[in-house]
Design a protein around this motif. Structure first.
Motif, mmCIF file in Angstrom:
data_model
loop_
_atom_site.group_PDB
_atom_site.id
_atom_site.type_symbol
_atom_site.label_atom_id
_atom_site.label_comp_id
_atom_site.label_asym_id
_atom_site.label_seq_id
_atom_site.Cartn_x
_atom_site.Cartn_y
_atom_site.Cartn_z
ATOM 1 N N ARG A 13 0.811 -1.220 0.000
ATOM 2 C CA ARG A 13 0.000 0.000 0.000
ATOM 3 C C ARG A 13 0.848 1.276 0.000
ATOM 4 O O ARG A 13 0.611 2.190 -0.790
ATOM 5 N N ASP A 66 -5.349 -5.568 -0.611
ATOM 6 C CA ASP A 66 -6.078 -4.353 -0.952
ATOM 7 C C ASP A 66 -6.583 -4.466 -2.379
ATOM 8 O O ASP A 66 -5.961 -5.137 -3.215
ATOM 9 N N TRP A 68 -7.444 -2.024 -5.564
ATOM 10 C CA TRP A 68 -7.241 -0.688 -6.119
ATOM 11 C C TRP A 68 -8.091 -0.535 -7.376
ATOM 12 O O TRP A 68 -8.080 -1.406 -8.240
ATOM 13 N N LEU A 99 -7.502 3.574 -3.777
ATOM 14 C CA LEU A 99 -7.701 2.454 -2.866
ATOM 15 C C LEU A 99 -9.197 2.293 -2.617
ATOM 16 O O LEU A 99 -9.847 3.181 -2.058
ATOM 17 N N ARG A 102 -9.579 -2.254 1.582
ATOM 18 C CA ARG A 102 -8.297 -2.488 2.248
ATOM 19 C C ARG A 102 -8.393 -3.620 3.247
ATOM 20 O O ARG A 102 -9.451 -3.868 3.822
#
Length: 105
Positions: A13, A66, A68, A99, A102
């Protein structure tokens, strides 16, 4: 252009927030399929929510991932990998990523 998705270890991240999606910076964690080195010289992108969720379920990074959102990618610029997944050769700048989710298990 439709939104696309990139799924990666949450450990990446900080790098993504600083440099965007850059396959050459892989190293903080294994790839989503568990590989230690980039499988292609580019960033894999899921075309829709179904494929995005498939990559999340595949998670072989050893930790949370995560998701994106990636904007501004023309489908004509994507390359099909031998495994049947699309990737964009090169780097995707931070201005084209957001993002979206998460720390997914």
């Amino acid at each position: 252009m439709p939104v696309r998705y990139h799924v990666t270890s949450a450990l990446n991240r900080t790098s993504i927030q600083r440099f965007g999606l850059d396959w050459r910076r892989m190293g903080a964690a294994p790839g989503i399929a568990g590989s230690r080195l980039p499988e292609q010289e580019g960033c894999f992108l899921a075309a829709d929510e179904f494929e995005r969720d498939w990559f999340v379920r595949m998670n072989s990074t050893g930790g949370p991932v995560d998701v994106w959102e990636v904007h501004g990618v023309d489908a004509a610029d994507l390359v099909l990998s031998p495994e049947g997944h699309h990737y964009l050769p090169g780097v995707i700048p931070i201005g084209n990523v957001r993002l979206a989710q998460r720390d997914l298990p």
